[in-house]
Design a protein around this motif. Structure first.
Motif, short mmCIF file in Angstrom:
data_model
loop_
_atom_site.label_atom_id
_atom_site.label_comp_id
_atom_site.label_asym_id
_atom_site.label_seq_id
_atom_site.Cartn_x
_atom_site.Cartn_y
_atom_site.Cartn_z
N GLN A 72 -4.17 -6.14 2.27
CA GLN A 72 -4.71 -4.94 1.65
C GLN A 72 -4.44 -3.71 2.54
O GLN A 72 -4.06 -2.64 2.04
N ARG A 106 -0.89 -2.53 2.23
CA ARG A 106 -0.67 -1.75 1.01
C ARG A 106 -1.21 -0.33 1.17
O ARG A 106 -0.54 0.64 0.77
N GLU A 107 -2.40 -0.23 1.75
CA GLU A 107 -2.98 1.09 1.96
C GLU A 107 -2.14 1.91 2.93
O GLU A 107 -1.96 3.12 2.75
N ASP A 108 -1.62 1.25 3.97
CA ASP A 108 -0.79 1.94 4.95
C ASP A 108 0.50 2.44 4.30
O ASP A 108 0.95 3.56 4.58
N GLU A 109 1.08 1.63 3.43
CA GLU A 109 2.30 2.04 2.74
C GLU A 109 2.02 3.21 1.80
O GLU A 109 2.82 4.15 1.72
N GLN A 110 0.89 3.16 1.12
CA GLN A 110 0.52 4.27 0.24
C GLN A 110 0.31 5.55 1.03
O GLN A 110 0.75 6.63 0.61
N ALA A 111 -0.35 5.42 2.19
CA ALA A 111 -0.58 6.60 3.04
C ALA A 111 0.74 7.14 3.57
O ALA A 111 0.92 8.37 3.66
N ARG A 112 1.65 6.23 3.94
CA ARG A 112 2.96 6.67 4.45
C ARG A 112 3.73 7.43 3.38
O ARG A 112 4.32 8.50 3.64
N ARG A 113 3.71 6.90 2.16
CA ARG A 113 4.42 7.57 1.07
C ARG A 113 3.79 8.92 0.75
O ARG A 113 4.50 9.89 0.48
N ALA A 114 2.45 8.96 0.78
CA ALA A 114 1.76 10.22 0.50
C ALA A 114 2.12 11.27 1.55
O ALA A 114 2.32 12.45 1.22
N GLN A 129 5.62 12.48 0.89
CA GLN A 129 5.61 13.41 -0.23
C GLN A 129 5.05 14.77 0.17
O GLN A 129 5.56 15.81 -0.27
#
Length: 293
Positions: free
Chosen positions: A149, A152-160, A163
């Protein structure tokens, strides 16, 4: 310590409990409090939790290895005592009347013989390694699930963050383009893209009409008032201007869809292309794009 020859095989040996894993935090998120600086990411917390769990597991394994010889001796002593008691006819259990019962026919309570209780208490043949292993496996599954989990959160934060940085770069690029346009036409430094569009579109009536048509193509919820107003400002200076006016006027007749100005003979794209100053046309379209964004 693993060699029984180093211990007195005729005496009960102390056995250390394997309890290190059980001391680990039940929730991996709780390890966030172990960081003394800043706020850790979920992935950092997950990594810390797994490291602590694995270290505790290795300590339990080490304890169990040290206990093997003592457990072997204690097991042999336990069996010898039990065999002796059985040989002399000592029962393994006994029953007592339950004095706490108020029933007319009080029940009896069956208990282990005293020597068995003493052996269990004093002659330990189990260091809890099996239970520690079960606890480790259960906690490992829980910690791994939290790690997944966290990833996944780390990847979402990296993408954010990527962006955000990309948006910042685009904003800076837009600021640089805006500054260049302001310098090119001598417009006030505080001008916005909307100000630029309003100031430049009036420099050419075809641009003025094209902007109104393209805006209506994007949003015709309030009708084609923009095009009507621009057409009112449009002056017939040549035969081509007359053709343009008639074509646009035809699109206004029974108007119901802004796409009519995209598909017209004199569409807004054709009008932009017909402007003599193409730098001006490009700058107006750039301003319109930024206003719409």
């Amino acid at each position: 310590m693993n060699d029984t020859t180093m211990l007195n095989a005729d005496r009960i040996q102390p056995v250390e409990a394997c309890g290190h894993v059980r001391k680990c935090m039940g929730s991996p998120q709780s390890y966030a409090s172990s960081f003394s600086y800043g706020k850790p990411t979920a992935l950092q917390v997950a990594t810390k939790a797994l490291q602590e769990l694995e270290a505790a597991r290795q300590r339990d394994i080490a304890v169990h290895e040290r206990n093997k010889a003592a457990i072997e001796i204690n097991t042999a002593i336990h069996d010898r005592v039990v065999q002796l008691m059985e040989a002399i006819g000592m029962p393994r259990r006994y029953s007592l009347r339950d004095t706490s019962s108020r029933s007319a026919r009080p029940r009896t309570v069956t208990l282990d013989a005293g020597y068995l209780t003493d052996l269990k208490r004093e002659c330990r043949t189990d260091d809890g390694f099996d239970f520690a292993t079960s606890s480790y496996e259960q906690m490992l599954r829980q910690y791994r699930a939290y790690e997944e989990q966290a990833k996944r959160e780390d990847e979402q934060a990296r993408r954010a963050e990527e962006q955000r940085k990309a948006a910042e770069v685009e904003r800076r690029k837009a600021d640089m383009v805006l500054a260049a346009v302001l310098l090119r036409y001598g417009l006030p430094i505080e001008s916005t893209w909307s100000d630029v569009m309003d100031a430049l579109r009036v420099r050419d009536q075809r641009l003025d009409l094209a902007v109104a048509m393209e805006q209506t193509r994007g949003d015709w919820s309030e009708g084609a008032y923009r095009v009507r107003d621009a057409l009112d400002r449009f002056e017939i200076r040549c035969t081509e201007d007359k053709d343009i006016a008639n074509d646009v006027l035809a699109g206004l007749t029974d108007f119901c869809d802004g796409r009519v100005f995209r598909d017209a003979t004199w569409s807004y794209d054709r009008l932009y292309a017909s402007v003599a100053d193409q730098q001006l046309a490009t700058d107006v379209r750039t301003a319109a794009r930024h206003v719409n964004d």
